[in-house]
Design an enzyme around this catalytic site. Structure first.
Site, mmCIF file in Angstrom:
data_model
loop_
_atom_site.group_PDB
_atom_site.id
_atom_site.type_symbol
_atom_site.label_atom_id
_atom_site.label_comp_id
_atom_site.label_asym_id
_atom_site.label_seq_id
_atom_site.Cartn_x
_atom_site.Cartn_y
_atom_site.Cartn_z
ATOM 1 N N ARG A 281 1.194 -0.783 -0.406
ATOM 2 C CA ARG A 281 0.028 0.192 -0.102
ATOM 3 C C ARG A 281 0.839 1.583 -0.244
ATOM 4 N NH1 ARG A 281 -2.620 3.380 5.139
ATOM 5 N NH2 ARG A 281 -4.193 4.796 3.275
ATOM 6 N N ILE B 2 -17.377 3.075 10.792
ATOM 7 C CA ILE B 2 -18.786 3.770 11.128
ATOM 8 C C ILE B 2 -19.739 3.578 10.420
ATOM 9 C CG2 ILE B 2 -19.591 5.879 11.746
ATOM 10 C CD1 ILE B 2 -16.927 6.954 12.299
ATOM 11 N N GLY B 3 -18.917 3.788 9.002
ATOM 12 C CA GLY B 3 -20.032 3.306 8.049
ATOM 13 C C GLY B 3 -20.728 1.373 7.573
ATOM 14 N N GLU B 4 -19.842 0.995 8.333
ATOM 15 C CA GLU B 4 -20.313 -0.868 8.322
ATOM 16 C C GLU B 4 -20.838 -1.006 9.322
ATOM 17 O OE1 GLU B 4 -16.554 -2.795 7.526
ATOM 18 O OE2 GLU B 4 -15.976 -1.388 5.883
ATOM 19 N N LEU C 100 -16.720 6.050 6.200
ATOM 20 C CA LEU C 100 -15.690 6.399 6.960
ATOM 21 C C LEU C 100 -15.860 6.171 8.250
ATOM 22 C CD1 LEU C 100 -20.311 7.618 7.349
ATOM 23 C CD2 LEU C 100 -17.980 8.904 6.289
ATOM 24 N N HIS D 280 -7.807 7.509 -0.103
ATOM 25 C CA HIS D 280 -8.961 5.583 0.773
ATOM 26 C C HIS D 280 -9.883 5.432 -0.876
ATOM 27 C CE1 HIS D 280 -10.510 7.438 3.870
ATOM 28 N NE2 HIS D 280 -10.264 6.920 4.812
ATOM 29 N N ASN E 288 -11.575 6.022 11.052
ATOM 30 C CA ASN E 288 -11.065 7.507 12.003
ATOM 31 C C ASN E 288 -10.432 9.389 10.610
ATOM 32 O OD1 ASN E 288 -10.790 7.388 14.808
ATOM 33 N ND2 ASN E 288 -9.707 5.660 13.973
ATOM 34 N N GLY E 289 -10.381 7.899 9.936
ATOM 35 C CA GLY E 289 -10.109 9.086 8.118
ATOM 36 C C GLY E 289 -12.004 9.088 7.687
ATOM 37 N N ARG F 75 -9.413 15.033 12.409
ATOM 38 C CA ARG F 75 -9.167 16.467 11.449
ATOM 39 C C ARG F 75 -10.599 17.241 11.021
ATOM 40 N NH1 ARG F 75 -7.572 12.178 7.675
ATOM 41 N NH2 ARG F 75 -5.676 11.377 8.441
HETATM 42 P P1 ADP Z 1 -9.128 3.584 10.311
HETATM 43 O O1 ADP Z 1 -9.585 5.022 9.133
HETATM 44 O O2 ADP Z 1 -8.627 4.125 11.807
HETATM 45 O O3 ADP Z 1 -9.330 2.721 9.685
HETATM 46 P P2 ADP Z 1 -11.882 2.305 10.954
HETATM 47 O O4 ADP Z 1 -12.393 2.034 9.878
HETATM 48 O O5 ADP Z 1 -11.529 0.824 11.918
HETATM 49 O O6 ADP Z 1 -10.219 3.551 11.164
HETATM 50 O O7 ADP Z 1 -12.956 2.929 12.138
HETATM 51 C C1 ADP Z 1 -12.914 3.113 13.484
HETATM 52 C C2 ADP Z 1 -13.963 3.775 13.338
HETATM 53 O O8 ADP Z 1 -14.934 2.924 13.680
HETATM 54 C C3 ADP Z 1 -13.898 4.752 15.083
HETATM 55 O O9 ADP Z 1 -14.708 6.337 15.426
HETATM 56 C C4 ADP Z 1 -15.167 3.494 15.815
HETATM 57 O O10 ADP Z 1 -15.692 4.629 16.776
HETATM 58 C C5 ADP Z 1 -16.102 3.503 14.761
HETATM 59 N N1 ADP Z 1 -17.170 2.247 15.145
HETATM 60 C C6 ADP Z 1 -16.624 1.155 14.550
HETATM 61 N N2 ADP Z 1 -17.890 -0.109 14.668
HETATM 62 C C7 ADP Z 1 -18.528 0.828 15.205
HETATM 63 C C8 ADP Z 1 -20.143 0.937 15.717
HETATM 64 N N3 ADP Z 1 -20.173 -0.253 16.096
HETATM 65 N N4 ADP Z 1 -20.823 1.711 15.813
HETATM 66 C C9 ADP Z 1 -19.793 3.342 16.041
HETATM 67 N N5 ADP Z 1 -18.165 3.188 15.438
HETATM 68 C C10 ADP Z 1 -18.236 2.247 15.151
#
Ligand code: ADP
Length: 377
Positions: free
Chosen positions: A66, A308-310, A186, A155, A188-189, A218
Site C-alpha cells: 500500500r 463507522i459506515g459498516e 467513514l 481511500h 477515523n479518516g 481532522r
Molecule cells: P481507520 O480509519 O483507522 O481504519 P476504522 O475504519 O476502523 O478506522 O473506523 C474506526 C471508527 O469506527 C471509530 O470511530 C470507531 O468508533 C468506529 N466504529 C466501529 N464500530 C462501530 C460501531 N459499532 N458503532 C459506531 N462506531 C463504530
C-alpha cells in the site's frame, strides 16, 4: 499462489498473507510501535514461518504494497523497479509522513526477496480519473504547474472495491447497468467519492487527507482564513496550526473524543457536545450527498463503508433521515440486520438504493497485485 500485502506505516507494520487461488486470508498480523523496519520485517517472517505458511520472503509469489500518494504519475498498480522507487521518492513532499514509511517497506522487502515481484498500489490512483474542473483549486493556475497543488483524493482502494461490489449487486438485482454512486468511507479518516459508471469523478479529500468530511481528529472543510486569523490573534505557527487541524479538531475537537462508539454512548447519556459532534458529522455527509447528486446528475446508490459506515446503524440512519426529497428512503428495520458482506438499507419505494458494504483494502491490493504480475508490462 501466495501474495503478501504490506502496509508499512511510520510506526506500525500491517500485513496479510493471501492464497490467491481461493482468495483466502492465510494469516494477518500487526506489529506496533515499530522503530526499526528491518526488525519488523524479521518479526513478521518469524510469525509467518511459525504458522508454516512461508519460511522466508523468497517463498512468496508476489508482494503488494500500500502506498499512500501516487500523485498524477501512478494511475494504476505498478511493478516495483528502480524507476518506480525514484518516482515514489519524488512524491515525498506531497505525503511526508506516509510515503517514506511505505518506501521503507518496499526497500526492506526487496532486500530480503530480490527475485519476488513487488507491486505498489496507490490510495490516489482511483481518483486520477477526476476531470480538471474537479481537481483544480481556485488558486493561481501556476501553483498547479509549479507546486503540483491540486485535489488528489485518498481511500481510493476502498472506494474502488466497494463501488465495484455495489455495481455488481445493482446490476444483478435491479438491472442497473451504469450506476451513479456515492461511496462514503467513514472511519477515523472519512471521505466521500462520486462514482459514475465505475469512474471516480469527484472526491472530498483534497491535496491532503484534511479536506472534506468531519473526521476523528481532522477538521475537514473550513474557511482557510481562520488560519490567518489565528496566526494574527494568537501568534500560532505553522506546526501548531497543522497540529490543530489534523490532530485536535473534528469529532475530538468538538466533544473531546474521536471514537464514534464512545461518542454515541455519551450522546445517549445526554452529553450535548457529543450530540452536536454527531450532528455536524452527519450534516456534512448530507451536504456532500446533495453536491455529488448534482455532479452525477442524479443518483442510483449510496454506499456506507469504513468502521463507522459498516457498523453504526445509528449514524447511517441520521445521515439518511429526511432525504426523501432526493429519492432517498431509508428502511430503519433492515438497518438493524447483521450481515456478512453487503446489507441493503433502502425501503422498497426508494429511488436510490442504499447499501452498507464491508470494505477489504487488503484483498483489493492482493487482487491488483495478482493482476499486475500477470499482465504483460
Ligand atoms: P481507520 O480509519 O483507522 O481504519 P476504522 O475504519 O476502523 O478506522 O473506523 C474506526 C471508527 O469506527 C471509530 O470511530 C470507531 O468508533 C468506529 N466504529 C466501529 N464500530 C462501530 C460501531 N459499532 N458503532 C459506531 N462506531 C463504530
Amino acid at each position: 499462489m501466495k501474495i503478501l500485502v504490506l502496509n508499512s506505516g511510520s510506526s506500525s507494520l500491517k500485513f496479510q498473507l493471501f492464497d490467491m487461488t481461493c482468495h483466502k486470508v492465510l494469516y494477518s498480523g500487526l506489529i506496533e510501535q515499530v522503530r526499526d523496519h528491518q526488525q519488523a520485517i524479521i518479526t513478521m517472517v518469524k510469525q509467518l514461518s511459525a504458522q508454516g505458511h512461508i519460511h522466508q520472503l523468497a517463498d512468496l509469489d508476489a508482494i503488494g504494497h500500500r502506498v499512500v500518494h501516487g500523485g498524477e504519475y501512478f494511475k494504476q498498480p505498478t511493478l516495483v523497479n528502480q524507476q518506480t522507487i525514484e518516482a515514489i521518492e519524488q512524491l515525498i513532499p506531497l505525503a511526508p509522513l506516509h510515503n517514506p514509511a511505505n518506501l521503507l517497506g518496499i526497500k526492506m522487502a526487496q532486500q530480503y526477496a530480490p527475485d519476488v515481484p513487488q507491486v505498489a498500489v496507490f490510495d490516489t490512483s482511483f481518483h486520477t480519473s477526476l476531470p480538471d474542473y474537479a481537481y483544480i483549486y481556485g488558486l493561481p493556475y501556476e501553483l498547479y504547474n509549479k507546486h503540483h497543488i491540486r485535489r488528489y483524493g485518498f481511500h481510493g482502494t476502498s472506494h474502488y472495491y466497494v463501488s465495484r461490489q455495489a455495481a455488481r449487486h445493482l446490476r444483478a438485482h435491479y438491472n442497473l447497468e451504469q450506476p451513479r454512486l456515492i461511496s462514503l468511507h467513514l472511519g477515523n479518516g472519512a471521505s466521500a467519492a462520486a462514482i459514475d459508471n465505475g469512474q471516480s469523478i469527484d472526491t472530498s479529500m483534497g491535496m491532503t487527507p484534511l479536506e472534506g468530511l468531519l473526521m476523528g481528529s481532522r477538521s475537514g472543510d473550513i474557511d482557510p482564513a481562520i488560519l490567518f486569523y489565528l496566526a494574527r490573534e494568537t501568534g500560532a505557527g505553522i506546526q501548531e496550526l497543522d497540529d490543530l487541524l489534523n490532530k485536535q479538531s473534528g469529532l475530538k475537537g468538538i466533544c473531546g473524543q474521536n471514537d464514534m462508539r464512545t461518542i454515541i454512548e455519551q450522546a445517549k447519556q445526554g452529553n450535548t457536545l457529543s450530540s452536536l459532534a454527531i450532528h455536524i458529522f452527519c450534516y456534512r455527509i448530507k451536504k456532500y450527498i446533495g453536491a455529488y447528486s448534482a455532479a452525477l446528475n442524479g443518483l442510483d446508490g449510496i454506499i456506507f463503508t469504513g468502521g463507522i459506515g459498516e457498523n453504526s446503524a445509528f449514524i447511517r440512519e441520521q445521515v439518511c433521515s429526511a432525504m426523501d426529497g432526493l429519492g432517498i428512503e431509508f428502511d430503519t428495520e433492515k438497518n438493524q440486520n447483521s450481515y456478512d458482506k453487503l446489507l441493503e438499507l433502502h425501503s422498497s419505494a426508494s429511488k436510490v438504493k442504499i447499501m452498507a458494504i464491508r470494505t477489504n483494502e487488503e484483498l483489493e491490493i492482493a487482487t491488483q497485485t495478482y493482476m499486475a504480475i500477470r499482465a504483460p508490462q
